[in-house]
Design a protein around this motif. Structure first.
Motif, PDB file in Angstrom:
ATOM      1  N   ALA A 259      48.214  -0.212  33.022  1.00 16.51           N
ATOM      2  CA  ALA A 259      47.988  -0.295  34.290  1.00 16.51           C
ATOM      3  C   ALA A 259      47.196   1.119  33.663  1.00 16.51           C
ATOM      4  O   ALA A 259      45.880   1.656  34.035  1.00 16.51           O
ATOM      5  N   TYR A 260      47.833   2.285  33.416  1.00 15.10           N
ATOM      6  CA  TYR A 260      47.717   3.332  33.332  1.00 15.10           C
ATOM      7  C   TYR A 260      45.896   3.834  32.235  1.00 15.10           C
ATOM      8  O   TYR A 260      44.780   4.155  33.068  1.00 15.10           O
ATOM      9  N   LEU A 261      46.336   2.732  31.218  1.00 15.40           N
ATOM     10  CA  LEU A 261      45.254   2.547  30.642  1.00 15.40           C
ATOM     11  C   LEU A 261      44.657   2.154  30.311  1.00 15.40           C
ATOM     12  O   LEU A 261      43.091   2.809  30.683  1.00 15.40           O
ATOM     13  N   TYR A 262      44.155   0.571  30.788  1.00 18.21           N
ATOM     14  CA  TYR A 262      43.482   0.310  31.465  1.00 18.21           C
ATOM     15  C   TYR A 262      42.667   0.750  32.898  1.00 18.21           C
ATOM     16  O   TYR A 262      42.216  -0.192  33.814  1.00 18.21           O
ATOM     17  N   ASN A 263      42.711   1.497  33.442  1.00 22.14           N
ATOM     18  CA  ASN A 263      42.623   2.400  34.921  1.00 22.14           C
ATOM     19  C   ASN A 263      41.100   1.987  35.100  1.00 22.14           C
ATOM     20  O   ASN A 263      41.015   1.741  36.381  1.00 22.14           O
ATOM     21  N   HIS A 264      40.243   2.048  34.018  1.00 23.92           N
ATOM     22  CA  HIS A 264      38.736   2.008  34.677  1.00 23.92           C
ATOM     23  C   HIS A 264      38.803   0.237  34.523  1.00 23.92           C
ATOM     24  O   HIS A 264      36.836   0.374  35.031  1.00 23.92           O
ATOM     25  N   GLU A 265      39.269  -0.244  33.625  1.00 24.56           N
ATOM     26  CA  GLU A 265      38.535  -1.738  33.859  1.00 24.56           C
ATOM     27  C   GLU A 265      37.951  -2.484  33.082  1.00 24.56           C
ATOM     28  O   GLU A 265      37.736  -3.856  32.576  1.00 24.56           O
TER      29      GLU A 265
ATOM     30  N   TRP B  52      55.413   3.796  20.009  1.00 27.16           N
ATOM     31  CA  TRP B  52      54.434   3.989  19.193  1.00 27.16           C
ATOM     32  C   TRP B  52      53.473   3.206  18.333  1.00 27.16           C
ATOM     33  O   TRP B  52      52.363   3.268  18.906  1.00 27.16           O
ATOM     34  N   GLY B  53      54.136   2.551  17.400  1.00 28.04           N
ATOM     35  CA  GLY B  53      53.296   1.440  17.310  1.00 28.04           C
ATOM     36  C   GLY B  53      52.502   0.403  17.939  1.00 28.04           C
ATOM     37  O   GLY B  53      51.415  -0.145  17.839  1.00 28.04           O
ATOM     38  N   VAL B  54      53.418  -0.344  19.429  1.00 30.11           N
ATOM     39  CA  VAL B  54      52.922  -1.324  20.434  1.00 30.11           C
ATOM     40  C   VAL B  54      51.919  -0.680  20.976  1.00 30.11           C
ATOM     41  O   VAL B  54      50.656  -1.047  20.971  1.00 30.11           O
ATOM     42  N   LEU B  55      51.846   0.960  21.420  1.00 30.98           N
ATOM     43  CA  LEU B  55      50.746   1.328  22.383  1.00 30.98           C
ATOM     44  C   LEU B  55      49.336   1.356  20.609  1.00 30.98           C
ATOM     45  O   LEU B  55      48.436   1.465  21.815  1.00 30.98           O
ATOM     46  N   SER B  56      50.145   1.545  19.672  1.00 33.62           N
ATOM     47  CA  SER B  56      48.530   1.521  18.320  1.00 33.62           C
ATOM     48  C   SER B  56      47.847   0.661  19.416  1.00 33.62           C
ATOM     49  O   SER B  56      46.365   1.464  18.295  1.00 33.62           O
ATOM     50  N   PHE B  57      47.991  -0.047  19.161  1.00 39.33           N
ATOM     51  CA  PHE B  57      47.346  -1.447  19.190  1.00 39.33           C
ATOM     52  C   PHE B  57      45.905  -1.272  20.430  1.00 39.33           C
ATOM     53  O   PHE B  57      44.405  -1.286  19.956  1.00 39.33           O
ATOM     54  N   PRO B  58      46.412  -0.727  21.593  1.00 38.04           N
ATOM     55  CA  PRO B  58      45.256  -0.606  22.543  1.00 38.04           C
ATOM     56  C   PRO B  58      44.057   0.553  22.338  1.00 38.04           C
ATOM     57  O   PRO B  58      43.432   0.427  22.810  1.00 38.04           O
ATOM     58  N   ILE B  59      45.252   1.794  21.960  1.00 41.38           N
ATOM     59  CA  ILE B  59      45.183   2.685  21.624  1.00 41.38           C
ATOM     60  C   ILE B  59      44.043   2.789  20.509  1.00 41.38           C
ATOM     61  O   ILE B  59      42.552   4.058  20.760  1.00 41.38           O
ATOM     62  N   SER B  60      43.908   2.262  19.354  1.00 41.99           N
ATOM     63  CA  SER B  60      43.126   2.770  18.938  1.00 41.99           C
ATOM     64  C   SER B  60      41.724   1.947  18.603  1.00 41.99           C
ATOM     65  O   SER B  60      40.322   2.905  17.892  1.00 41.99           O
ATOM     66  N   GLY B  61      41.378   1.712  19.766  1.00 43.30           N
ATOM     67  CA  GLY B  61      40.134   0.917  21.179  1.00 43.30           C
ATOM     68  C   GLY B  61      39.292   0.425  20.173  1.00 43.30           C
ATOM     69  O   GLY B  61      38.159   0.555  20.149  1.00 43.30           O
ATOM     70  N   PHE B  62      40.108  -0.675  19.460  1.00 42.02           N
ATOM     71  CA  PHE B  62      39.655  -1.997  18.794  1.00 42.02           C
ATOM     72  C   PHE B  62      38.171  -2.962  19.874  1.00 42.02           C
ATOM     73  O   PHE B  62      37.557  -3.533  19.171  1.00 42.02           O
ATOM     74  N   SER B  63      39.947  -2.836  20.743  1.00 40.00           N
ATOM     75  CA  SER B  63      39.215  -3.687  21.883  1.00 40.00           C
ATOM     76  C   SER B  63      38.335  -3.511  22.947  1.00 40.00           C
ATOM     77  O   SER B  63      37.818  -3.463  23.473  1.00 40.00           O
ATOM     78  N   PHE B  64      39.311  -2.752  23.852  1.00 39.71           N
ATOM     79  CA  PHE B  64      38.124  -1.507  24.165  1.00 39.71           C
ATOM     80  C   PHE B  64      38.131  -0.403  24.220  1.00 39.71           C
ATOM     81  O   PHE B  64      38.919   0.474  23.137  1.00 39.71           O
ATOM     82  N   PRO B  65      36.985   0.292  24.233  1.00 39.43           N
ATOM     83  CA  PRO B  65      36.734   1.250  23.694  1.00 39.43           C
ATOM     84  C   PRO B  65      37.218   2.617  24.153  1.00 39.43           C
ATOM     85  O   PRO B  65      37.456   2.493  25.779  1.00 39.43           O
ATOM     86  N   MET B  66      37.268   3.582  23.001  1.00 37.65           N
ATOM     87  CA  MET B  66      38.309   5.175  24.181  1.00 37.65           C
ATOM     88  C   MET B  66      37.417   5.592  24.947  1.00 37.65           C
ATOM     89  O   MET B  66      37.720   5.725  25.948  1.00 37.65           O
ATOM     90  N   MET B  67      36.144   5.260  24.325  1.00 36.41           N
ATOM     91  CA  MET B  67      35.369   5.962  26.010  1.00 36.41           C
ATOM     92  C   MET B  67      35.726   5.500  27.374  1.00 36.41           C
ATOM     93  O   MET B  67      35.560   6.270  28.640  1.00 36.41           O
ATOM     94  N   SER B  68      36.576   4.282  27.323  1.00 30.83           N
ATOM     95  CA  SER B  68      36.789   3.693  28.386  1.00 30.83           C
ATOM     96  C   SER B  68      38.277   4.355  29.060  1.00 30.83           C
ATOM     97  O   SER B  68      38.226   4.006  30.030  1.00 30.83           O
ATOM     98  N   PHE B  69      38.793   4.985  28.069  1.00 31.92           N
ATOM     99  CA  PHE B  69      40.322   5.203  28.619  1.00 31.92           C
ATOM    100  C   PHE B  69      40.697   6.507  29.254  1.00 31.92           C
ATOM    101  O   PHE B  69      39.360   7.655  29.517  1.00 31.92           O
ATOM    102  N   PRO B  70      41.127   7.016  30.213  1.00 26.12           N
ATOM    103  CA  PRO B  70      41.760   8.452  31.365  1.00 26.12           C
ATOM    104  C   PRO B  70      41.621   9.486  29.548  1.00 26.12           C
ATOM    105  O   PRO B  70      41.628   9.511  28.906  1.00 26.12           O
ATOM    106  N   ASP B  71      40.930  10.591  30.533  1.00 22.01           N
ATOM    107  CA  ASP B  71      40.794  12.346  29.507  1.00 22.01           C
ATOM    108  C   ASP B  71      41.978  12.392  28.388  1.00 22.01           C
ATOM    109  O   ASP B  71      41.609  12.488  27.742  1.00 22.01           O
TER     110      ASP B  71
END
Lengths: 388, 389
Positions: free
Chosen positions: A40-46, B307-326
């Protein structure tokens, strides 16, 4: 009622084992508790807003500046720079200072003034599809508005209604249903929640089974199992997992969506009637699959990576209608496939029990089939040595 | 020379251990191959076509039937059923039978002909993002087309040429270029990162397992003794056969992506081979690092899994990094898959010169610094600790 007493005995002992085993608790409690918070934190911005975009404006006209200004004002696009030429603009994209490019041709204003169609070119870096979507939809919206105004000048003295009818002899309206904001969190989190139920259960049960296997190899007999029928052992153990996961499921399926304001338009009776077979199917699936656990840890390595293919096999991302039949058959082996689809439709789309009949039937079939397999597994494990 | 011999002897011992246990074959060969084939064949179409859609045509004139026929002819849309009303279509959507439907109310044709501007609607299910947005695209295009068709007909009747008519109907037109993936192929977009991601996850887990299973089975001292208790030699020997196996799997992955499926490879293959080798080594380094962090097979594995499972969203290939929290933007530097993805975008996708990727390459190499900090700690763990659970 000896069988009931035996079952309760196994239940009590196994419950104690599970609650005292920190390794198992990590999977049964900690991961389900924390992972959704993380997501939920990750996709906070939706959604993706203000995609950095550069403009190459060869027209340098009032109209082109008006176009750029309006695109910049939209929520999804932010103009970060006006470049002299394409070279400079491309360089900015290569350096990741921008992801999209808007190219306005030299004759932009002149074409419009002289009633010729003019073409604005949009370029998007394809490292993310959402950039593409953002720049295309924003620019299209702006161009539709501006087209309307230009046409108003073409028909002097026309009323708003006449211009509109001229522009769109047939008006159209787009209605996004259920996930109305097309939010990314709303899309991915419900599926992930169901995945967490199945995967953490498989890992925890696998770890417990692995430990039993280790003990069997070391000839350590578990006292509470001696003299019990395999069916009593199975009932006792499965009830332990079921009990724990009732709480986990209440948290994941009810509290998390409410906590994060995800869409939840379920009726609780529907949700209940769906979640019970889902958890049951997961319980007996976990016990069946745990028969291949050789020791406490090997199972983790063998099963974690599978979460990612299974999420895709459920059809939440790549549509189920287009999954090749072979992989579809593969996906039917896992409760998550039906759990994800049923849960998403019940919570987000307000589906009734009858709407998810297909998923419900599948989960009950899985429950009975995996119950049978679990029984055979237990009969083999305990039947020979201890049940005499 | 003696050092090399020791490393070689440990490597041979490790190779024997790997062949003796099914789990290594499963996790290092079978699982990755099945996962690679799964993802590439699952999305083999590239863009999903013929998505099931519905129609509610209350008007039912030759014009509306023409519109529906045209819609059905679109590549992404397959009209599977006509529904009597919106409620029935909505029901079908809730049952998961259709992803979208098109609604034409009664009297649409009549109103359009008399210039009274009727409204048609299209509904898409946004809970399933991909089919929902593809249906949106087709139905919007169809609506523009239908509306434009009536408009064009009116203008042609007034003696306009096609060019003139278009200039009146749509003075400003948008032309979209999806650079280097013009067909919006989802497989290109997802497989290029998911496949290496699965390799990364398995590398971390297998390396940790292989190290701490020695503690569990009380063979750690024997293993270290073969290297005169030198942890560097002991680890090199142990990881060498794994490194070789993973390198082969990595090459197979690249072969599948760029040789069989012919995904964009604008940089040539060498930068991607470099990228893959960097990822493999960074993942091994992280595996050893987690071992040095916690002296427990289970906890080290749990960390690697997280670490491994989080890598998938955090790599930013589907939801881009620019929209993640700072905070996450900074944290993303610590995930090898993030760097792999960025190098891939610069190299294979966009074909830029290698120096654009220098920073990511440097960080991938820097991952080796992590375990080096903890080597003596790991040695102590292996010699002094016992397996407990």
């Amino acid at each position: 009622m000896k069988w009931l007493r035996n079952t309760i005995e196994v239940w009590a002992y196994e419950m104690k084992c599970a609650l005292l085993d920190e390794g198992v608790l990590v999977f049964f409690i900690v991961v389900p508790l924390l992972y959704p918070l993380l997501y939920a934190y990750l996709y906070n911005h939706e959604s993706v807003r203000e995609v950095p975009t550069v403009v190459v404006d060869n027209s340098h006209s009032q109209l082109s500046r008006e176009f750029t200004r309006r695109v910049d004002a939209s929520a999804d696009v932010k103009i970060v720079s006006h470049c002299q030429d394409m070279m400079e603009a491309e360089e900015m994209i290569h350096r990741r200072d921008a992801y999209c490019l808007i190219y306005i041709p030299k004759d932009f204003e002149k074409d419009v003034a002289e009633h010729r169609q003019t073409v604005v070119e949009l370029y998007s870096d394809m490292s993310g599809l959402l950039y593409y979507k953002a720049v295309l939809s924003s620019c299209t919206e702006v161009s539709l508005d501006m087209n309307k105004e230009i046409k108003a000048q073409l028909i002097p003295g026309a009323t708003e209604q006449q211009i509109s009818a001229f522009q769109y002899p047939i008006e159209y309206q787009y209605v996004p249903m259920f996930n109305t904001q097309s939010g990314f969190a709303t899309f991915i989190i419900p599926a992930v929640l169901m995945m967490i139920i199945q995967q953490t259960m498989v890992l925890g049960v696998g770890m417990m089974a692995g430990e039993e296997r280790e003990k069997v190899r070391k000839h350590i007999a578990e006292p509470h199992i001696i003299g019990k029928n395999p069916i009593e052992v199975l009932l006792g153990k499965s009830t332990v997992i079921f009990t724990i996961y009732v709480f986990v499921a209440v948290y994941l399926a009810c509290i998390v969506p409410m906590l994060f304001n995800l869409i939840h338009i379920w009726r609780w009776q529907t949700l209940l009637a769906f979640m019970v077979p889902f958890i049951l199917a997961c319980v007996f699936f976990s016990i069946s699959i745990s028969s291949i656990a050789h020791d406490r840890e090997s199972f983790i390595i063998m099963f974690v990576f599978l979460s990612i293919p299974l999420l895709f096999a459920s059809g939440i991302s790549w549509p189920a209608s287009n999954i090749p039949i072979f992989w579809k058959g593969f996906s039917w082996l896992f409760p998550s496939t039906f759990g994800v689809n049923g849960f998403v439709r019940i919570t987000e789309m307000g589906a009734t029990l009858e709407d998810v009949q297909h998923e419900l039937n599948a989960l009950w079939i899985q429950t009975f089939a995996y119950f049978g397999i679990s029984y055979l597994v237990y009969k083999r494990t305990y039947g020979k040595q201890l049940w005499a | 020379m003696k050092g090399l011999n020791q490393i070689w002897a440990i490597a041979k011992r490790e190779q024997k251990r790997m062949l003796a246990r099914g789990i290594y074959t499963f996790c290092m060969v079978l699982a990755p191959i099945v996962a690679f084939l799964f993802f590439t064949t699952l999305m083999g179409e590239g863009l999903p076509s013929e998505l099931p859609a519905g129609v509610v045509d209350e008007d039912n004139t030759s014009t509306t039937r023409e519109v529906i026929r045209n819609l059905d002819a679109f590549q992404q849309t397959n009209i599977i059923e006509h529904y009597p009303d919106v409620a029935a279509a909505r029901k079908a959507m809730q049952q998961g039978k259709i992803y979208s439907f098109y609604y034409i109310p009664k009297g649409t044709t009549q109103l359009a002909v008399s210039g009274k501007q009727p409204t048609v609607s299209f509904y898409t299910v946004a809970s399933y993002l991909i089919p929902g947005s593809l249906a949106y695209r087709d139905m919007k295009m169809m609506s523009e087309y239908a509306s434009g068709g009536v408009g064009r007909a009116t203008l042609y009747a007034k003696g306009y040429t096609e060019d003139q008519a278009m200039a009146v109907l749509q003075p400003i037109k948008m032309e979209m270029h999806a650079v280097n993936n013009p067909s919006l192929n989802y497989s290109i977009y997802l497989c290029n990162t998911i496949l290496p991601g699965i390799i990364m996850l398995l590398i971390m887990q297998v390396s940790i397992y292989s190290i701490y299973v020695e503690m569990k089975e009380e063979t750690a001292r024997e293993w270290l003794a073969m290297a005169d208790n030198d942890i560097v030699k002991a680890l090199l020997g142990k990881l060498l056969p794994q490194m070789v196996t993973w390198a082969l799997m990595g090459l197979f992955c690249l072969f599948l992506l760029y040789g069989v499926w012919r995904f964009p490879l604008n940089s040539g293959i060498w930068p991607m081979i470099l990228d893959m080798f960097l990822l493999i080594n960074a993942s091994l380094a992280l595996g050893v690092f987690f071992c040095g962090l916690v002296p427990s097979l289970r906890w080290a594995l749990s960390l690697a899994t997280l670490w491994g499972v989080l890598s998938f969203p955090i790599s930013g290939f589907s939801f881009p990094m620019m929209s993640f929290p700072d905070t996450l933007k900074g944290l993303s530097w610590l995930f090898p898959l993030r760097h792999y993805f960025l190098i891939y975008v610069d190299q294979a996708l966009n074909g830029l010169p290698l120096y654009y990727s220098w920073l990511n390459i440097a960080i991938m190499i820097a991952f080796w610094g992590l375990p080096i900090m903890l080597l003596s700690r790991l040695r102590m763990f292996l010699l002094k600790y016992h397996y407990t659970h």
